[in-house]
Design a protein around this motif. Structure first.
Motif, PDB file in Angstrom:
ATOM      1  N   THR A  62      54.115  40.146  48.822  1.00 30.99           N
ATOM      2  CA  THR A  62      53.477  39.738  50.066  1.00 30.99           C
ATOM      3  C   THR A  62      52.043  39.275  49.813  1.00 30.99           C
ATOM      4  O   THR A  62      51.595  38.270  50.389  1.00 30.99           O
ATOM      5  N   ALA A  63      51.328  39.962  48.953  1.00 31.15           N
ATOM      6  CA  ALA A  63      49.955  39.551  48.638  1.00 31.15           C
ATOM      7  C   ALA A  63      49.934  38.178  47.961  1.00 31.15           C
ATOM      8  O   ALA A  63      49.097  37.323  48.298  1.00 31.15           O
ATOM      9  N   LYS A  91      41.733  34.869  46.762  1.00 32.95           N
ATOM     10  CA  LYS A  91      42.335  35.074  45.440  1.00 32.95           C
ATOM     11  C   LYS A  91      41.272  35.370  44.397  1.00 32.95           C
ATOM     12  O   LYS A  91      41.327  34.904  43.271  1.00 32.95           O
ATOM     13  N   ASP A  92      40.318  36.171  44.804  1.00 36.75           N
ATOM     14  CA  ASP A  92      39.235  36.518  43.892  1.00 36.75           C
ATOM     15  C   ASP A  92      39.743  37.439  42.780  1.00 36.75           C
ATOM     16  O   ASP A  92      40.820  38.020  42.870  1.00 36.75           O
ATOM     17  N   LEU A  93      38.955  37.562  41.744  1.00 38.71           N
ATOM     18  CA  LEU A  93      39.361  38.302  40.546  1.00 38.71           C
ATOM     19  C   LEU A  93      39.684  39.763  40.841  1.00 38.71           C
ATOM     20  O   LEU A  93      40.666  40.306  40.333  1.00 38.71           O
ATOM     21  N   VAL A  94      38.907  40.404  41.684  1.00 41.44           N
ATOM     22  CA  VAL A  94      39.137  41.826  41.988  1.00 41.44           C
ATOM     23  C   VAL A  94      40.483  42.000  42.685  1.00 41.44           C
ATOM     24  O   VAL A  94      41.249  42.905  42.361  1.00 41.44           O
ATOM     25  N   ALA A 112      47.603  43.254  39.880  1.00 39.28           N
ATOM     26  CA  ALA A 112      48.105  43.545  38.527  1.00 39.28           C
ATOM     27  C   ALA A 112      48.274  45.047  38.315  1.00 39.28           C
ATOM     28  O   ALA A 112      49.229  45.487  37.656  1.00 39.28           O
ATOM     29  N   LEU A 113      47.377  45.848  38.878  1.00 38.70           N
ATOM     30  CA  LEU A 113      47.509  47.304  38.764  1.00 38.70           C
ATOM     31  C   LEU A 113      48.769  47.812  39.457  1.00 38.70           C
ATOM     32  O   LEU A 113      49.450  48.710  38.953  1.00 38.70           O
ATOM     33  N   ILE A 114      49.084  47.235  40.604  1.00 45.38           N
ATOM     34  CA  ILE A 114      50.318  47.624  41.305  1.00 45.38           C
ATOM     35  C   ILE A 114      51.532  47.262  40.460  1.00 45.38           C
ATOM     36  O   ILE A 114      52.470  48.060  40.323  1.00 45.38           O
ATOM     37  N   LEU A 128      56.088  48.888  37.005  1.00 45.47           N
ATOM     38  CA  LEU A 128      56.720  48.826  35.673  1.00 45.47           C
ATOM     39  C   LEU A 128      56.707  50.186  34.996  1.00 45.47           C
ATOM     40  O   LEU A 128      57.686  50.578  34.341  1.00 45.47           O
ATOM     41  N   GLY A 129      55.620  50.925  35.166  1.00 45.38           N
ATOM     42  CA  GLY A 129      55.554  52.269  34.604  1.00 45.38           C
ATOM     43  C   GLY A 129      56.634  53.174  35.195  1.00 45.38           C
ATOM     44  O   GLY A 129      57.315  53.909  34.472  1.00 45.38           O
TER      45      GLY A 129
END
Length: 108
Positions: A72-73, A84-87, A93-95, A100-101
């Motif tokens: 959705t993001a 769509k800033d880097l943060v 990416a953390l999600i 995946l973990g």
């Protein structure tokens, strides 16, 4: 990938579909889009329930919401010109890393 994870990925994709669909219903004022959104929402829950027959509750639910949140993001960025800033991208990416973990550390 076993069938429970296939159900879970499909449920997550449906979650993306109904979340985006909610935006297009304009507060459920568009009947056909609203109907499709509700059907996809129900399908998402049914698929999640199938996955939960095998997968642990926490793994299934966290992965389902993670898939939905990431999709959705990303679609919010693509379809609605959301930031769509880097943060923000790093947080997405953390999600992904968390989902995946859970997948690769799960015994299922």
């Amino acid at each position: 990938m076993n069938s429970a994870w296939l159900y879970l990925v499909a449920a997550g994709l449906c979650e993306i579909g109904w979340a985006i669909g909610l935006k297009y219903t304009e507060g459920f004022t568009k009947p056909w889009i609203s109907l499709v959104t509700v059907v996809v929402m129900i399908l998402s829950f049914v698929l999640l329930a199938q996955a939960m027959k095998t997968l642990p509750l926490g793994t299934a639910y966290a992965s389902w919401t993670g898939i939905g949140a990431v999709g959705t993001a990303i679609l919010g960025i693509v379809l609605f010109n959301e930031p769509k800033d880097l943060v923000r991208l790093l947080c997405i990416a953390l999600i992904i890393g968390g989902v995946l973990g859970l997948k690769f550390l799960s015994k299922e």
